[in-house]
Design a protein around this motif. Structure first.
Motif: not given
Length: 640
Positions: A297-315
């Motif tokens: 139930g904790r609220e977490l604050l993050v800054v993130a970006r989406r990375v795409r390597i061909d068809e693969k997705q990484v955060c």
């Protein structure tokens, strides 16, 4: 009812009713005007306060966003490779100008040693296959391999606390929840980068010539495979297995998997014999601030970006320490808003966009609006109201005084008519009766005739004094009489008064005693007017002290300093009641027992006081004497 409305009580009631109506109406208008003015001043002050509040709010948000963009901007421009503890350089030159073989030059991630803000808890990288990872959390194998490197480059950010934080993230937050976040999934790539991966040599082991499929030339099929291999980062050579395309895609997935384990595979010589390095093109979205809810139930604050390597997705992203960041941001705007609070903003559309930060999903609560209402002072409206009240009060005072004077004049006239009628009737009746008796021959005794003639003379004198007082008062009301100022010795003045009033005092049963403390002093005054004043005082003493046991009446003259002299007339009568000491000097006013003890119309003391004022002196009643003591105080040189 009509009798109640007449006279002073009725006039006072009418005046109070009129005053209440005027004051009520003017008071209502004043209250309404002041309320409208206060509302206008408050609205103006509130508008100014809101404008200043809005300007300070914009300045505060600009300060917060500038501070956050300055820090987060560096993180957004951080290359993709930095999220692996060890990564291979795409291009590295030898000192002879030749390139190092791909994958032979490795570099440590700056996130292991660079100085980071204390509110950045952890840099992480997550994908569906590998789960959660961090360049700041090293495996035992990688830490041992980097032991010598760490001696020269301290790995200050690879701490046990970050390892515990990563384990807590992996336990509380599944990778799918972050990867499927709507804001992150819909983010469009804005940056393109290159990464070094491992390419398989399996394509070189099969030298068999590819057989073309039905209806398709072998050369065209070879070109398609070569193009696919080149785009995936492989060197094409002749000789493929039965299904080279499927084998190449499997090798590429394996390369991606090895790359995401903090680069540990670059140190495996067994793998390097079977794989060669190649570059792969990737796309990165901007850093997006997100609120995530953990399993507890904790609220977490993050800054993130989406990375795409061909068809693969990484955060890739950063876990922020929200409580510490909240304190820092609050302190940043504390000078502008002492009661400010920084609160999370979780709604997709902020309810108060003017208070919402753009760098992070936070909103600034500046606290209550402080609106100081200035003191209006003397505004034109208040000056006008004050003048209106002054005019109303003056008008009411004029109406009150005019009405009171009119009522008083009416009552004085009534009293005058009543007193004059009564005073005239008594001597006229006596004169008529005695004259009828004398003329009718009813009185034959000479002694009785002489007594009747003396009575007739006294009544005639009384009538003459009454008419004289009325005429004198009328002249004083209409005009100021001319004074005849001349020198006279005080002894001569007192002797004239004694000779005139000694016989009359004896007729009234009184003894006139003259005391002169001035001797032969000479004064300048109107002798006739002084004699009239003293005559009225002596006449009153004789009339109002008839029942006194002490029959004496004193006439005293003495000096009062070097510039004034005093004449006092004193008797041993009942005196004047304290409540009547001021009213007896008013015209047609007499004591309550005057009608019983003596006659008159109430003009003697009023005339005497006005005559004293004409001579530059004053006539007063001395308190505390045994009877009544009137003091006439005059200057040695009366004004002409």
């Amino acid at each position: 009812m009509r009798h109640w409305l007449r006279g002073q009580r009725g006039g006072l009631a009418a005046f109070l009713a009129i005053a209440a109506l005027v004051a009520g109406g003017l008071g209502w208008v004043t209250a309404a005007a002041l309320r409208l003015e206060a509302e206008r001043i408050e609205a103006r002050a509130r508008a100014q306060a809101e404008a200043q509040h809005y300007d300070k709010l914009r300045l505060a948000l600009w300060s917060l966003d500038s501070w956050m963009y300055h820090v987060l901007g560096r993180e957004e421009s951080r290359p993709y490779n930095h999220y692996s503890a060890v990564y291979a350089l795409s291009l590295a030159l030898q000192n002879d100008g030749n390139l190092y073989p791909p994958g032979s030059v490795l570099e440590l991630s700056p996130l292991l040693s660079t100085e980071l803000p204390d509110w950045m808890l952890l840099h992480f990288q997550v994908d569906q296959e590998s789960g959660w990872g961090s360049p700041q959390v090293l495996s035992r194998t990688l830490r041992q391999r980097l032991a010598n490197v760490a001696a020269r480059t301290p790995l200050v950010n690879a701490t046990a606390q970050r390892e515990q934080t990563l384990a807590e993230l992996a336990r509380q937050l599944p990778p799918a929840r972050l990867l499927s976040h709507p804001q992150l999934a819909g983010a469009q790539p804005t940056f393109r980068d290159n990464i070094m991966v491992w390419a398989s040599k399996a394509l070189e082991k099969n030298e068999a010539i590819l057989n073309p499929g039905p209806g398709e030339p072998a050369a065209q099929q070879q070109l398609m495979l070569q193009d696919l291999a080149n785009r995936a980062g492989y060197n094409y050579r002749r000789g493929f297995k039965d299904n080279p395309v499927q084998e190449q895609i499997d090798d590429l997935r394996l390369a991606f998997g090895n790359t995401f384990h903090n680069g540990e595979g670059w140190f495996s010589r067994a793998q390097l014999r079977n794989w060669c390095s190649a570059q792969s093109s990737i796309t990165l979205s901007p850093m997006l601030p997100l609120w995530l809810t953990a399993a507890d139930g904790r609220e977490l604050l993050v800054v993130a970006r989406r990375v795409r390597i061909d068809e693969k997705q990484v955060c890739q992203g950063i876990l922020l320490d929200w409580p510490r960041l909240q304190k820092l941001l609050t302190a940043e705007v504390n000078s502008l808003f002492p009661a400010a609070r920084i609160e999370p903003m979780r709604e997709p559309t902020p309810p108060h966009p003017e208070r919402t930060m753009t760098a992070l999903p936070l909103q600034l609560d500046p606290g209550p609006l402080v609106c100081e209402i200035p003191e209006p002072g003397w505004t034109p409206l208040r000056i006008g109201l004050a003048l209106a009240w002054a005019a109303a009060l003056v008008a009411l005072a004029a109406v009150g005084l005019g009405g009171w004077s009119l009522i008083d004049l009416s009552e004085r006239r009534i009293r005058f008519v009543s007193a004059v009628t009564h005073e005239l009737r008594t001597p006229l009746t006596t004169l008529r009766l005695y004259l009828d008796m004398l003329t009718g021959g009813l009185v034959r005794d000479e002694k009785q005739k002489e007594e009747y003639l003396h009575t007739l003379n006294a009544e005639a004198e009384r009538l003459n004094r009454l008419v004289g007082n009325v005429l004198d008062f009328s002249r004083l009301e209409n005009q100021t009489p001319q004074l005849t100022i001349g020198p006279v010795a005080v002894a001569d003045l007192l002797e004239q008064v004694r000779s005139t009033w000694q016989g009359r005092c004896q007729d009234a049963g009184k003894e006139l005693i003259v005391e002169n403390a001035l001797g032969e002093a000479v004064i300048a005054t109107d002798v006739g007017l002084v004699q009239q004043i003293l005559a009225n005082l002596i006449d009153n003493a004789c009339k109002y002290s008839r029942s006194a046991a002490d029959r004496r009446v004193w006439l005293r003259a003495r000096a009062n300093g070097s510039r004034r002299w005093v004449v006092e007339v004193e008797d041993r009568g009942p005196g004047v009641a304290p409540r009547e000491r001021r009213s007896i000097f008013r015209p047609f006013r007499r004591g309550r027992d005057a009608d019983v003890t003596a006659g008159g119309v109430g003009l003697g003391l009023a005339l005497a006081q006005r005559w004293a004022a004409l001579l530059g002196g004053r006539l007063t009643l001395l308190p505390g004497s045994a009877g009544a003591c009137f003091r006439l105080e005059l200057p040695f040189q009366s004004k002409g």
